[in-house]
Motif scaffolding. Structure first.
Motif, PDB file in Angstrom:
ATOM      1  N   GLY A  85      33.936  41.865  53.491  1.00 28.50           N
ATOM      2  CA  GLY A  85      33.951  42.208  52.576  1.00 28.50           C
ATOM      3  C   GLY A  85      33.302  42.808  51.512  1.00 28.50           C
ATOM      4  N   GLY A  86      32.795  43.315  52.122  1.00 27.47           N
ATOM      5  CA  GLY A  86      32.224  44.496  51.658  1.00 27.47           C
ATOM      6  C   GLY A  86      33.147  45.949  50.886  1.00 27.47           C
ATOM      7  N   GLY A  87      31.849  46.986  50.057  1.00 28.25           N
ATOM      8  CA  GLY A  87      33.066  47.647  49.823  1.00 28.25           C
ATOM      9  C   GLY A  87      32.571  48.469  48.105  1.00 28.25           C
ATOM     10  N   LEU A  88      33.438  49.328  46.879  1.00 29.08           N
ATOM     11  CA  LEU A  88      33.177  49.792  46.622  1.00 29.08           C
ATOM     12  C   LEU A  88      32.971  49.462  45.252  1.00 29.08           C
ATOM     13  N   THR A 135      28.766  45.021  56.902  1.00 33.02           N
ATOM     14  CA  THR A 135      29.977  45.316  55.626  1.00 33.02           C
ATOM     15  C   THR A 135      28.439  46.090  54.806  1.00 33.02           C
ATOM     16  N   GLN A 136      29.763  47.441  54.594  1.00 43.75           N
ATOM     17  CA  GLN A 136      29.039  48.351  53.330  1.00 43.75           C
ATOM     18  C   GLN A 136      29.137  47.827  52.633  1.00 43.75           C
ATOM     19  N   VAL A 137      28.031  47.625  51.322  1.00 45.84           N
ATOM     20  CA  VAL A 137      28.377  47.496  49.620  1.00 45.84           C
ATOM     21  C   VAL A 137      28.134  48.831  48.492  1.00 45.84           C
ATOM     22  N   THR A 138      28.823  49.833  48.345  1.00 49.81           N
ATOM     23  CA  THR A 138      28.676  50.779  47.676  1.00 49.81           C
ATOM     24  C   THR A 138      28.658  49.573  46.359  1.00 49.81           C
ATOM     25  N   VAL A 139      27.731  51.016  44.949  1.00 50.61           N
ATOM     26  CA  VAL A 139      27.964  50.140  43.657  1.00 50.61           C
ATOM     27  C   VAL A 139      27.844  51.510  43.075  1.00 50.61           C
ATOM     28  N   THR A 183      29.130  49.442  38.732  1.00 49.89           N
ATOM     29  CA  THR A 183      28.083  48.414  38.181  1.00 49.89           C
ATOM     30  C   THR A 183      28.536  47.522  37.332  1.00 49.89           C
ATOM     31  N   GLY A 184      27.923  46.409  37.864  1.00 49.56           N
ATOM     32  CA  GLY A 184      27.901  45.094  37.138  1.00 49.56           C
ATOM     33  C   GLY A 184      29.643  44.247  37.836  1.00 49.56           C
ATOM     34  N   GLY A 185      29.702  44.549  38.600  1.00 52.96           N
ATOM     35  CA  GLY A 185      30.855  43.912  39.277  1.00 52.96           C
ATOM     36  C   GLY A 185      30.287  42.573  40.207  1.00 52.96           C
ATOM     37  N   SER A 186      31.112  43.174  40.950  1.00 50.45           N
ATOM     38  CA  SER A 186      30.859  41.590  42.055  1.00 50.45           C
ATOM     39  C   SER A 186      31.787  41.562  43.532  1.00 50.45           C
ATOM     40  N   LEU A 187      31.540  41.285  44.383  1.00 55.21           N
ATOM     41  CA  LEU A 187      32.398  40.898  46.103  1.00 55.21           C
ATOM     42  C   LEU A 187      31.407  39.628  46.869  1.00 55.21           C
TER      43      LEU A 187
END
Length: 113
Positions: free
Chosen positions: A7-10, A107-111, A13-17
């Motif tokens: 479920g991670g991703g790019l 899982t990578q999360v990039t904001v 700012t202000g978004g959701s995952l």
């Protein structure tokens, strides 16, 4: 025990995952399950946890923005992340540590700012 995180991703700012952790070999509703994160060059830190009774705990940095939950039928734990900030950028791991110490693969999360 196997934990499959996804479920991670790019996101801006202000978004959701929403992260998912599908478990096998354990019943998530009968155990404490946790989400951790590790930013580059930093130590791994606890983000959120949920006990079998449904009690939740959050790191102060994510309170009010993140929510841990579970789907008993799918034997899956989730981390809903809202109002994401650049400082949330990290690899996120799910963990089961009641009988043994098991981690999902991350899982990578990039904001982006």
């Amino acid at each position: 025990v196997q934990l499959q995180a996804s479920g991670g991703g790019l996101v801006q700012t202000g978004g959701s995952l929403r992260l998912s952790c599908a478990a096998s070999g354990i019943i998530v509703s009968a155990n404490t399950m946790s989400w951790y994160r590790q930013a580059t060059g930093e130590q791994r830190e606890l983000v959120a946890s949920m006990t079998s009774a449904g009690y939740t705990k959050y790191d102060d940095a994510v309170k009010g923005r993140f929510a841990i939950s579970r789907d008993n039928a799918k034997n899956t734990v989730y981390l809903q992340m809202n109002n994401l900030k650049p400082e949330d950028t990290a690899v996120y791991y799910c963990r089961y540590a009641m009988l043994g110490n098991y981690w999902g693969q991350g899982t990578q999360v990039t904001v982006s700012s």
